[in-house]
Design an enzyme around this catalytic site. Structure first.
Site: not given
Lengths: 421, 136
Positions: A93, A242-243, A245, A363, A367
């Site tokens: 990442c 969670c960020s 998809i 977020k 991402h």
């Protein structure tokens, strides 16, 4: 760790990005072209693409996400940059942050004067479980993944350790998410251009429309505590910690410092770069900090000749809400164990003393893993030049910072940007 | 996981065999033949006791491929009494809440199943709570 100065200065004179989100009909190339064209248009005094000398592309895994390898020359081909050297770099990442650093080093070395640095990822072609499996290959597949861990799981274990050590609660993490969605609601490029409360109202409206019972959430926190609206992914991390998809691309233009005024009325100077690596999470002495982030930050501060107090705002790697709190401590903005208190007090909000993730962060903005590091740079470019619209931080800004993490901190890159006038 | 890779790692997986550094006496897991503490060569096998404590943990609700049937399950970083921290699943928890610092010991269990019911079963280490009052 020895630290060195750049042999010559590097300036940022253009920046663009695609919208981040889930785009069924678009490939990584389409997104890349979108970002590239916006970058060209952002150059104040214009650029003839023939002046570009090399292309750096950060990408985690087009190979597994799209079944396409060897993507750097393809991105060059789609933007008319062949036969220039086209370089793909990968550090999970942190791939785009790494591309930025490689571009900086190439200019500082004297090899090139004008380079394009970018990041791109197209993740949504795969079903969620395959995306999770693909991301898991950024961890140790021999010694970490067989236990049944995922990335939300690793960060959740860091969150458990952090709560145990310092007294933070799952509500602390929820407040980080609320803040970042608030910022992202003012960013037209964000995947979730909405606050959590407006998403909650949307759910109520949709239930009413379908003739279903309307959920009785009092407020955002009540909504975030609902296991059905906000399921636990890996305790204490829930869905809204969670960020997402994402698909997306970001592209910036770097030139040697002496050429900055040829291209830009208001160039941004990159005065600090730092990078460090580490072993798996179980190889570290500490779980409440990311040691590679501390090392990278210290290198960058030293090179720039400034301290954490000088930084006006930062884009940090909030792949999970806990990661933002840890980042604000690793970057020296707050003492170890005090970042969660600062977050709860609103110190990291847009109008607080240390605004964090004005873009909405990973977020809310999204991402697309290999693009995120350069996506952060686009926000710093806009904020420092006063072009961030509704979410612009008021007042005079001089220093911005980006913090880009690979895995759970096996890689970290920190960069410092300066406006001079 | 392919069979050859599993075969290669079976000693570590079944018996928790790591290494000890002849130069600085550091205990290493996973084994890697070079000591991360002092940089010297470290090829001497060392069998860990399998005893340790929970260093941190999480409860996985959204499980990866091959683990779905077990969810929710608890995974942890376990600090072995000899020093290294190891990533593993906790098992035999019953109703017992997991806490940081909780004493645990290694057991061998089924880790995952590849593909459908006829797929490869992979066995390896998990950790269970140490039963109070059990002599060892």
């Amino acid at each position: 760790m020895p630290n060195h100065k750049l042999a010559r200065g590097v300036a940022l004179v253009g920046a663009g990005m695609s919208k981040f989100g889930a785009f069924k009909g678009k490939t990584s190339r389409d997104l890349f072209v979108e970002a590239y064209v916006e970058m060209l248009e952002s150059v104040d005094l214009g650029i003839n693409p023939k002046e570009i000398e090399a292309l750096y592309v950060g990408n985690y895994s087009c190979d597994l996400f799209e079944g396409q390898g060897h993507i750097a020359p393809i991105m060059a081909s789609w933007t008319g940059l062949n036969p220039l050297p086209a370089v793909r770099v990968e550090d999970a990442c942190a791939s785009a942050g790494l591309a930025l650093r490689e571009g900086i080093l190439a200019i500082a070395s004297g090899m090139y004067d004008v380079v394009v640095v970018s990041g791109v990822e197209k993740m949504t072609d795969l079903p969620t479980e395959k995306v999770t499996d693909t991301l898991a290959t950024a961890a140790d597949v021999q010694y970490e993944i067989p236990a049944g861990f995922t990335f939300p799981g690793f960060y959740a274990a860091m969150a458990t350790a952090y709560m145990h050590a310092y007294g933070a609660t799952p509500e602390t993490f929820m407040r980080v998410g609320i803040k970042n969605h608030q910022n992202g609601s003012m960013n037209e490029k964000a995947q979730f251009g909405a606050t959590i409360s407006s998403m909650m109202e949307g759910r109520k409206a949709s239930a009413a429309k379908k003739g279903l019972p309307i959920p009785e959430w009092k407020d955002e926190m009540d909504f975030l505590h609902d296991d059905r609206a906000n399921p636990i992914i890996a305790w204490p991390m829930r869905l809204y910690d969670c960020s997402p998809i994402s698909d997306g691309a970001a592209v910036v233009l770097l030139v040697s410092e002496d050429l900055a005024s040829k291209y830009s009325r208001n160039p941004i100077y990159i005065t600090g770069t730092g990078q460090a690596s580490d072993g798996a999470l179980h190889d570290r002495q500490i779980l409440t900090s990311i040691p590679s982030a501390r090392l990278a930050a210290n290198q960058a501060y030293q090179m720039a000749g400034i301290t954490p107090a000088d930084i006006d705002f930062a884009e940090v790697h909030d792949c999970f809400t806990i990661a933002e709190i840890i980042a604000t401590e690793d970057l020296g903005f707050f003492e170890p164990g005090k970042g969660w208190i600062a977050a709860e007090q609103g110190d990291t909000s847009r109008i607080g003393p240390k605004p964090i993730n004005l873009s909405g962060g990973l977020k809310s903005k999204g991402h697309p893993v290999g693009a995120s590091g350069v996506g952060q740079v686009v926000e710093v470019w806009k904020q420092l030049r006063g072009q961030a619209g509704e979410r612009q931080v008021p007042g005079k800004l001089r220093y911005g910072l980006t913090h880009n993490v690979g895995g759970t901190g096996q890689t970290c890159l920190v960069h410092i940007f300066e406006r001079r006038d | 996981m392919e069979i050859p890779r599993h075969w290669r790692l079976k000693k570590q997986r079944y018996a928790l065999v790591g290494e000890v550094c002849p130069h600085c006496d550091a205990r290493l897991f996973p084994p890697r033949d070079v000591c991360p503490e002092c940089g010297g060569e470290a090829k001497q096998p060392y069998t860990f006791s399998g005893r340790g404590e929970v260093y941190s943990f999480t409860i996985m609700h959204d499980a990866p491929t091959g683990y779905d049937e077990q969810a929710p399950y608890t995974v942890a970083l376990v600090k072995l009494v000899e020093g290294p921290v190891i990533t593993a699943q906790l098992t035999d928890l019953g109703e017992q809440p997991v806490e940081i610092g909780m004493p645990v010991e290694m057991v061998t269990r089924k880790i995952r199943q590849d593909g459908d019911a006829s797929g490869l079963l992979v066995y390896g280490y998990k950790f269970r709570p140490v039963m109070p009052g059990v002599a060892r």
